[in-house]
Design a protein around this motif. Structure first.
Motif, PDB file in Angstrom:
ATOM      1  N   UNK A  73       0.831  -1.194   0.000  1.00  0.00           N
ATOM      2  CA  UNK A  73       0.000   0.000   0.000  1.00  0.00           C
ATOM      3  C   UNK A  73       0.868   1.247   0.000  1.00  0.00           C
ATOM      4  N   UNK A  74       0.328   2.331  -0.526  1.00  0.00           N
ATOM      5  CA  UNK A  74       1.107   3.559  -0.678  1.00  0.00           C
ATOM      6  C   UNK A  74       1.670   4.075   0.653  1.00  0.00           C
ATOM      7  N   UNK A  75       0.829   4.339   1.610  1.00  0.00           N
ATOM      8  CA  UNK A  75       1.295   4.857   2.894  1.00  0.00           C
ATOM      9  C   UNK A  75       0.683   4.062   4.036  1.00  0.00           C
ATOM     10  N   UNK A  76       0.618   2.798   3.937  1.00  0.00           N
ATOM     11  CA  UNK A  76       0.047   1.987   4.991  1.00  0.00           C
ATOM     12  C   UNK A  76      -1.463   1.893   4.839  1.00  0.00           C
ATOM     13  N   UNK A  77      -2.082   1.166   5.742  1.00  0.00           N
ATOM     14  CA  UNK A  77      -3.519   0.946   5.713  1.00  0.00           C
ATOM     15  C   UNK A  77      -4.181   2.017   6.563  1.00  0.00           C
ATOM     16  N   UNK A  78      -5.293   2.554   6.083  1.00  0.00           N
ATOM     17  CA  UNK A  78      -5.993   3.566   6.882  1.00  0.00           C
ATOM     18  C   UNK A  78      -6.563   2.909   8.133  1.00  0.00           C
ATOM     19  N   UNK A  79      -6.877   3.726   9.131  1.00  0.00           N
ATOM     20  CA  UNK A  79      -7.366   3.194  10.404  1.00  0.00           C
ATOM     21  C   UNK A  79      -8.692   2.465  10.229  1.00  0.00           C
ATOM     22  N   UNK A  80      -9.490   2.909   9.251  1.00  0.00           N
ATOM     23  CA  UNK A  80     -10.797   2.293   9.033  1.00  0.00           C
ATOM     24  C   UNK A  80     -10.699   1.000   8.231  1.00  0.00           C
ATOM     25  N   UNK A  81      -9.569   0.751   7.564  1.00  0.00           N
ATOM     26  CA  UNK A  81      -9.430  -0.415   6.702  1.00  0.00           C
ATOM     27  C   UNK A  81      -9.308  -1.700   7.490  1.00  0.00           C
ATOM     28  N   UNK A  82      -9.985  -2.734   7.003  1.00  0.00           N
ATOM     29  CA  UNK A  82      -9.917  -4.049   7.637  1.00  0.00           C
ATOM     30  C   UNK A  82      -9.540  -5.075   6.585  1.00  0.00           C
ATOM     31  N   UNK A  83      -8.929  -6.140   7.051  1.00  0.00           N
ATOM     32  CA  UNK A  83      -8.581  -7.245   6.178  1.00  0.00           C
ATOM     33  C   UNK A  83      -9.873  -7.943   5.733  1.00  0.00           C
ATOM     34  N   UNK A  84     -10.010  -8.213   4.453  1.00  0.00           N
ATOM     35  CA  UNK A  84     -11.203  -8.888   3.953  1.00  0.00           C
ATOM     36  C   UNK A  84     -11.203 -10.384   4.314  1.00  0.00           C
ATOM     37  N   UNK A  85     -10.048 -10.920   4.673  1.00  0.00           N
ATOM     38  CA  UNK A  85      -9.962 -12.341   4.998  1.00  0.00           C
ATOM     39  C   UNK A  85     -10.284 -12.614   6.473  1.00  0.00           C
ATOM     40  N   UNK A  86      -9.553 -11.952   7.367  1.00  0.00           N
ATOM     41  CA  UNK A  86      -9.741 -12.226   8.795  1.00  0.00           C
ATOM     42  C   UNK A  86     -10.581 -11.168   9.498  1.00  0.00           C
ATOM     43  N   UNK A  87     -10.757 -10.000   8.867  1.00  0.00           N
ATOM     44  CA  UNK A  87     -11.586  -8.950   9.445  1.00  0.00           C
ATOM     45  C   UNK A  87     -10.878  -8.076  10.470  1.00  0.00           C
ATOM     46  N   UNK A  88      -9.580  -8.279  10.672  1.00  0.00           N
ATOM     47  CA  UNK A  88      -8.840  -7.483  11.648  1.00  0.00           C
ATOM     48  C   UNK A  88      -8.248  -6.249  10.972  1.00  0.00           C
ATOM     49  N   UNK A  89      -8.205  -5.122  11.689  1.00  0.00           N
ATOM     50  CA  UNK A  89      -7.623  -3.915  11.099  1.00  0.00           C
ATOM     51  C   UNK A  89      -6.096  -3.970  11.107  1.00  0.00           C
ATOM     52  N   UNK A  90      -5.488  -3.119  10.287  1.00  0.00           N
ATOM     53  CA  UNK A  90      -4.035  -2.991  10.321  1.00  0.00           C
ATOM     54  C   UNK A  90      -3.312  -3.642   9.156  1.00  0.00           C
ATOM     55  N   UNK A 144      -1.412 -12.709   7.503  1.00  0.00           N
ATOM     56  CA  UNK A 144      -0.642 -13.930   7.803  1.00  0.00           C
ATOM     57  C   UNK A 144      -1.518 -15.188   7.714  1.00  0.00           C
ATOM     58  N   UNK A 145      -2.775 -15.076   8.102  1.00  0.00           N
ATOM     59  CA  UNK A 145      -3.665 -16.239   8.052  1.00  0.00           C
ATOM     60  C   UNK A 145      -3.931 -16.617   6.595  1.00  0.00           C
ATOM     61  N   UNK A 146      -4.199 -15.609   5.769  1.00  0.00           N
ATOM     62  CA  UNK A 146      -4.459 -15.855   4.347  1.00  0.00           C
ATOM     63  C   UNK A 146      -3.231 -16.455   3.659  1.00  0.00           C
ATOM     64  N   UNK A 147      -2.059 -15.887   3.937  1.00  0.00           N
ATOM     65  CA  UNK A 147      -0.829 -16.388   3.315  1.00  0.00           C
ATOM     66  C   UNK A 147      -0.553 -17.831   3.734  1.00  0.00           C
ATOM     67  N   UNK A 148      -0.838 -18.161   4.988  1.00  0.00           N
ATOM     68  CA  UNK A 148      -0.654 -19.540   5.462  1.00  0.00           C
ATOM     69  C   UNK A 148      -1.624 -20.486   4.745  1.00  0.00           C
ATOM     70  N   UNK A 149      -2.874 -20.037   4.571  1.00  0.00           N
ATOM     71  CA  UNK A 149      -3.861 -20.856   3.860  1.00  0.00           C
ATOM     72  C   UNK A 149      -3.436 -21.101   2.412  1.00  0.00           C
TER      73      UNK A 149
END
Length: 191
Positions: free
Chosen positions: A141-158, A165-170
């Motif tokens: 990402x250009x300048x990191x993930x915005x505070x409101x952004x969540x992972x579409x896989x695990x649903x955790x922000x950041x 890591x969970x998606x990459x392991x899968x």
């Protein structure tokens, strides 16, 4: 033939009677075709033009539009240019839909979402244009993930899904599983 000729003369205007009084029925028919065929073509042209350009105005009743267009269609049938039912329906629908389509275009809304993070400036190289990042830099990402952004896989922000890591392991497990399945499949085919 004489009776038909007399009957035809009796139904004509006095001017036409004078022109056709010395002709037999067949000659009268041919002469009348020459006289009135051009007028029929002109009338057919004008009627079909009016039919195909007929548009329903906003707020007007549909019934009036149907009656008006049916009159045009019946006139065309009398002139030897009958429209089939499907084409008649299409012409009618076209006369009502076009106004709605124009209305829809004028009320279109464009929504723009303002980005919360600051974008990374892209440098120009020798006036050719913008350079694009290559390799792994293109995936970050250009300048990191915005505070409101969540992972579409695990649903955790950041982080994003591609960095989860969970998606990459899968993904690694799925690749290993496919490799083991395809490896055993080859062994079975060779034996």
């Amino acid at each position: 033939m004489l009776d038909v000729g007399c009957l035809m003369l009796a139904t004509m205007t006095p001017e036409l009677q004078k022109q056709h009084e010395d002709m037999v029925a067949y000659e009268m028919i041919q002469d009348l075709k020459e006289i009135y065929e051009g007028q029929a073509l002109q009338e057919r042209y004008e009627t079909s033009k009016a039919l195909f350009q007929c548009k329903m105005s906003e707020g007007s009743p549909v019934g009036a539009q149907v009656i008006k267009m049916m009159g045009y269609i019946q006139t065309l049938e009398k002139l030897g240019f009958a429209l089939n039912d499907e084409l008649s329906i299409d012409v009618f629908l076209q006369s009502t839909v076009e106004g709605n389509m124009k209305k829809g275009r004028s009320k279109s809304v464009l929504m723009v979402h303002e980005a919360k993070g600051k974008g990374k400036k892209v440098e120009k190289s020798k006036g050719i244009g913008k350079t694009k990042p290559k390799g792994k830099e293109a995936l970050k990402p250009n300048e990191g993930v915005s505070k409101d952004g969540k992972c579409f896989h695990c649903g955790k922000p950041g982080h994003w899904k591609r960095n989860c890591p969970i998606y990459l392991e899968d993904v690694k497990k799925a690749k290993a599983f496919r490799a083991s399945v395809s490896g055993t499949g080859h062994e079975k085919e060779s034996s």
